[in-house]
Design a protein around this motif. Structure first.
Motif, PDB file in Angstrom:
ATOM      1  N   GLU A 154      38.677  15.375  -5.497  1.00 10.73           N
ATOM      2  CA  GLU A 154      39.040  16.007  -4.224  1.00 10.73           C
ATOM      3  C   GLU A 154      38.084  15.574  -3.114  1.00 10.73           C
ATOM      4  OE1 GLU A 154      39.967  20.427  -2.326  1.00 10.73           O
ATOM      5  OE2 GLU A 154      38.915  20.253  -4.239  1.00 10.73           O
ATOM      6  N   THR A 155      36.794  15.531  -3.410  1.00  8.16           N
ATOM      7  CA  THR A 155      35.798  15.118  -2.414  1.00  8.16           C
ATOM      8  C   THR A 155      36.020  13.674  -1.982  1.00  8.16           C
ATOM      9  OG1 THR A 155      34.141  16.663  -3.276  1.00  8.16           O
ATOM     10  CG2 THR A 155      33.331  14.808  -1.978  1.00  8.16           C
ATOM     11  N   THR A 156      36.278  12.800  -2.941  1.00  9.46           N
ATOM     12  CA  THR A 156      36.497  11.385  -2.612  1.00  9.46           C
ATOM     13  C   THR A 156      37.729  11.213  -1.737  1.00  9.46           C
ATOM     14  OG1 THR A 156      35.478  10.708  -4.710  1.00  9.46           O
ATOM     15  CG2 THR A 156      36.854   9.089  -3.588  1.00  9.46           C
ATOM     16  N   ILE A 157      38.814  11.916  -2.076  1.00 13.95           N
ATOM     17  CA  ILE A 157      40.032  11.808  -1.271  1.00 13.95           C
ATOM     18  C   ILE A 157      39.803  12.385   0.120  1.00 13.95           C
ATOM     19  CG2 ILE A 157      42.434  12.541  -1.065  1.00 13.95           C
ATOM     20  CD1 ILE A 157      42.548  12.644  -4.125  1.00 13.95           C
ATOM     21  N   THR A 158      39.111  13.495   0.195  1.00  6.42           N
ATOM     22  CA  THR A 158      38.896  14.174   1.476  1.00  6.42           C
ATOM     23  C   THR A 158      38.091  13.319   2.440  1.00  6.42           C
ATOM     24  OG1 THR A 158      38.968  16.338   0.385  1.00  6.42           O
ATOM     25  CG2 THR A 158      37.974  16.243   2.576  1.00  6.42           C
ATOM     26  N   HIS A 159      36.956  12.816   1.997  1.00  2.00           N
ATOM     27  CA  HIS A 159      36.026  12.135   2.902  1.00  2.00           C
ATOM     28  C   HIS A 159      36.082  10.610   2.824  1.00  2.00           C
ATOM     29  CE1 HIS A 159      34.337  16.040   3.812  1.00  2.00           C
ATOM     30  NE2 HIS A 159      34.153  16.275   2.517  1.00  2.00           N
ATOM     31  N   GLY A 160      36.684  10.075   1.773  1.00  2.03           N
ATOM     32  CA  GLY A 160      36.807   8.635   1.666  1.00  2.03           C
ATOM     33  C   GLY A 160      35.539   7.950   1.196  1.00  2.03           C
ATOM     34  N   VAL A 161      35.603   6.638   1.150  1.00  3.34           N
ATOM     35  CA  VAL A 161      34.468   5.812   0.732  1.00  3.34           C
ATOM     36  C   VAL A 161      34.176   4.800   1.830  1.00  3.34           C
ATOM     37  CG1 VAL A 161      33.592   4.199  -1.001  1.00  3.34           C
ATOM     38  CG2 VAL A 161      35.126   6.065  -1.690  1.00  3.34           C
ATOM     39  N   ARG A 162      32.936   4.850   2.336  1.00  2.00           N
ATOM     40  CA  ARG A 162      32.509   3.969   3.443  1.00  2.00           C
ATOM     41  C   ARG A 162      33.492   4.066   4.621  1.00  2.00           C
ATOM     42  NH1 ARG A 162      30.881   1.302  -1.215  1.00  2.00           N
ATOM     43  NH2 ARG A 162      32.947   0.423  -1.578  1.00  2.00           N
ATOM     44  N   SER A 163      33.990   5.252   4.856  1.00  2.00           N
ATOM     45  CA  SER A 163      34.920   5.482   5.964  1.00  2.00           C
ATOM     46  C   SER A 163      34.147   5.981   7.180  1.00  2.00           C
ATOM     47  CB  SER A 163      35.970   6.524   5.557  1.00  2.00           C
ATOM     48  OG  SER A 163      35.373   7.804   5.415  1.00  2.00           O
ATOM     49  N   ALA A 164      34.886   6.389   8.209  1.00  2.00           N
ATOM     50  CA  ALA A 164      34.252   6.882   9.433  1.00  2.00           C
ATOM     51  C   ALA A 164      33.796   8.331   9.299  1.00  2.00           C
ATOM     52  CB  ALA A 164      35.231   6.759  10.601  1.00  2.00           C
ATOM     53  N   ASP A 165      34.181   9.001   8.223  1.00  2.00           N
ATOM     54  CA  ASP A 165      33.800  10.396   8.019  1.00  2.00           C
ATOM     55  C   ASP A 165      32.296  10.494   7.778  1.00  2.00           C
ATOM     56  OD1 ASP A 165      33.316  12.909   6.287  1.00  2.00           O
ATOM     57  OD2 ASP A 165      35.379  13.201   6.976  1.00  2.00           O
ATOM     58  N   LYS A 166      31.666  11.489   8.395  1.00  2.00           N
ATOM     59  CA  LYS A 166      30.209  11.623   8.262  1.00  2.00           C
ATOM     60  C   LYS A 166      29.786  11.981   6.835  1.00  2.00           C
ATOM     61  CE  LYS A 166      30.134  16.469   9.837  1.00  2.00           C
ATOM     62  NZ  LYS A 166      29.703  17.029   8.553  1.00  2.00           N
ATOM     63  N   ASP A 167      30.716  12.553   6.063  1.00  2.00           N
ATOM     64  CA  ASP A 167      30.412  12.919   4.684  1.00  2.00           C
ATOM     65  C   ASP A 167      31.036  11.960   3.674  1.00  2.00           C
ATOM     66  OD1 ASP A 167      28.960  15.272   5.387  1.00  2.00           O
ATOM     67  OD2 ASP A 167      30.861  16.310   5.754  1.00  2.00           O
ATOM     68  N   VAL A 262      36.794  -0.175   1.429  1.00  2.00           N
ATOM     69  CA  VAL A 262      36.802   1.052   2.229  1.00  2.00           C
ATOM     70  C   VAL A 262      38.021   1.879   1.842  1.00  2.00           C
ATOM     71  CG1 VAL A 262      36.990   2.043   4.540  1.00  2.00           C
ATOM     72  CG2 VAL A 262      35.605  -0.021   4.168  1.00  2.00           C
ATOM     73  N   MET A 263      37.796   3.155   1.584  1.00  2.00           N
ATOM     74  CA  MET A 263      38.898   4.084   1.359  1.00  2.00           C
ATOM     75  C   MET A 263      38.941   5.058   2.523  1.00  2.00           C
ATOM     76  SD  MET A 263      39.512   6.757  -1.766  1.00  2.00           S
ATOM     77  CE  MET A 263      40.640   8.132  -1.568  1.00  2.00           C
ATOM     78  N   PRO A 264      40.109   5.298   3.116  1.00  2.00           N
ATOM     79  CA  PRO A 264      40.195   6.206   4.271  1.00  2.00           C
ATOM     80  C   PRO A 264      39.785   7.626   3.903  1.00  2.00           C
ATOM     81  CG  PRO A 264      42.232   4.946   3.997  1.00  2.00           C
ATOM     82  CD  PRO A 264      41.419   4.732   2.766  1.00  2.00           C
ATOM     83  N   ASN A 265      39.305   8.339   4.887  1.00  2.00           N
ATOM     84  CA  ASN A 265      39.083   9.775   4.710  1.00  2.00           C
ATOM     85  C   ASN A 265      40.409  10.475   5.033  1.00  2.00           C
ATOM     86  OD1 ASN A 265      38.284   8.716   7.399  1.00  2.00           O
ATOM     87  ND2 ASN A 265      38.177  10.878   7.950  1.00  2.00           N
ATOM     88  N   TRP A 266      41.040  10.986   4.000  1.00  2.00           N
ATOM     89  CA  TRP A 266      42.393  11.519   4.158  1.00  2.00           C
ATOM     90  C   TRP A 266      42.420  12.877   4.844  1.00  2.00           C
ATOM     91  CZ3 TRP A 266      46.405   8.493   3.841  1.00  2.00           C
ATOM     92  CH2 TRP A 266      46.286   7.295   3.126  1.00  2.00           C
ATOM     93  N   ASN A 267      41.252  13.477   5.082  1.00  2.00           N
ATOM     94  CA  ASN A 267      41.253  14.739   5.821  1.00  2.00           C
ATOM     95  C   ASN A 267      41.671  14.549   7.274  1.00  2.00           C
ATOM     96  OD1 ASN A 267      38.990  13.413   6.749  1.00  2.00           O
ATOM     97  ND2 ASN A 267      37.543  15.033   6.214  1.00  2.00           N
ATOM     98  N   ALA A 268      41.708  13.288   7.732  1.00  2.00           N
ATOM     99  CA  ALA A 268      42.169  13.021   9.089  1.00  2.00           C
ATOM    100  C   ALA A 268      43.686  12.939   9.162  1.00  2.00           C
ATOM    101  CB  ALA A 268      41.559  11.708   9.595  1.00  2.00           C
ATOM    102  N   ARG A 269      44.360  12.889   8.007  1.00  2.00           N
ATOM    103  CA  ARG A 269      45.820  12.733   7.988  1.00  2.00           C
ATOM    104  C   ARG A 269      46.533  13.806   7.178  1.00  2.00           C
ATOM    105  NH1 ARG A 269      46.367   6.191   6.804  1.00  2.00           N
ATOM    106  NH2 ARG A 269      44.438   5.564   7.849  1.00  2.00           N
ATOM    107  N   LEU A 270      45.867  14.338   6.165  1.00  2.00           N
ATOM    108  CA  LEU A 270      46.515  15.299   5.273  1.00  2.00           C
ATOM    109  C   LEU A 270      45.791  16.634   5.323  1.00  2.00           C
ATOM    110  CD1 LEU A 270      46.979  12.986   2.135  1.00  2.00           C
ATOM    111  CD2 LEU A 270      48.620  13.404   3.972  1.00  2.00           C
TER     112      LEU A 270
END
Length: 289
Positions: A154-167, A262-270
């Motif tokens: 859940e954390t990985t999907i939420t914030h992504g990997v090397r994405s623009a999310d601060k977390d 890079v994996m997107p931070n999906w909290n910006a879309r979902l």
């Protein structure tokens, strides 16, 4: 050809007066019960035509005395289903993911929503059923970069990997060759040593030099036995599951110039419930811990 009506000698029934090649047609009446059923069906059809939509017109159709509509009924059912879905998703959003997994009704909704969302958003990279692609981790196995528990996923999907999310999950492998940290011969030696763990080292190669270089430069992240480190997102190197390939050439290429996806931070879309549903679906693919 038409003949006169006569009495059939065998059955005693009148003929219709029609004859074909010597064959005469008997004028046998239909059974009473059959006629009554026919008349009842005609009457029933007439009543149904009056009560329900039936007869088309130039600019519309006969709506029926009851005003019944299958479209209205279907839409009412759809709205009812949507309301139940919204209620379930609201409950998923406010329930810890581990508790959702223990609730059969919430889990059913979550898996359905997660499967659809995964197909629309994640499948192009991670493959159908999470089988993975070159450069994109497989999600159906038991090898995880950042952890395979429900909360980890859940954390990985939420914030992504090397994405623009601060977390976002952050990791970076040095460019040992491109930045001159190791010489080409040293990179080759490390590749020989790493290859031992999955059997790609040429027979008779002395890997002692590579073992020393690995211990000095790579073990801090990947572990002294290549077991990996989830705190850094460092993949296990002693596994037969590889992100880019399992050949010696792939090892050399990654050491020389590392590739960091890079994996997107999906909290910006979902929303939270949808992300949680995707995490539960990914966990259900078989590799979740």
């Amino acid at each position: 050809m038409a003949n006169k009506i006569e009495k059939d000698a065998h059955s005693g029934t009148d003929t219709t007066g029609h004859e074909w090649d010597g064959l005469r047609e008997l004028d046998t009446p239909l059974p009473k019960w059959w006629l009554y059923v026919l008349y009842a069906c005609i009457a029933w059809a007439a009543v149904m035509c009056l009560l329900y939509p039936s007869i088309p017109g130039i600019s519309g159709y006969w709506h029926g005395l009851l005003g019944y509509s299958t479209r209205v009924q279907a839409m009412a059912g759809w709205h009812e289903m949507q309301a139940r879905h919204v209620d379930a998703m609201t409950e998923i959003a406010k329930t810890p993911i581990e508790q959702v997994a223990k609730d059969p009704q919430l889990m059913e909704t979550a898996l359905q929503a997660g499967r659809i969302t995964f197909a629309n958003n994640c499948q192009p990279c991670h493959g159908q059923n999470g089988t993975g692609r070159i450069g994109y981790p497989a999600l159906g196995d038991d090898v995880w970069l950042w952890g395979g528990k429900l909360a980890d996923i859940e954390t990985t999907i939420t914030h992504g990997v090397r994405s623009a999310d601060k977390d976002a999950r952050q990791s970076m492998m040095p460019n040992f060759g491109a930045d001159g940290i190791l010489k080409p011969a040293q990179i080759e030696a490390v590749a020989d040593y790493v290859g031992v763990w999955w059997g790609v080292t040429p027979s008779g190669t002395n890997v002692s030099a590579g073992a020393k270089l690995f211990a000095d430069n790579c073990a801090a992240c990947h572990g002294d036995k290549g077991q990996g480190n989830r705190d850094f997102g460092a993949p296990p190197l002693n596994s037969h599951v590889h992100l880019y390939d399992g050949t010696r050439a792939a090892i050399v290429a990654q050491e020389t110039h590392s590739r960091d996806g890079v994996m997107p931070n999906w909290n910006a879309r979902l929303d939270t419930a949808t992300i949680r549903s995707v995490a539960l679906y990914v966990h259900s693919l078989g590799g979740g811990e």
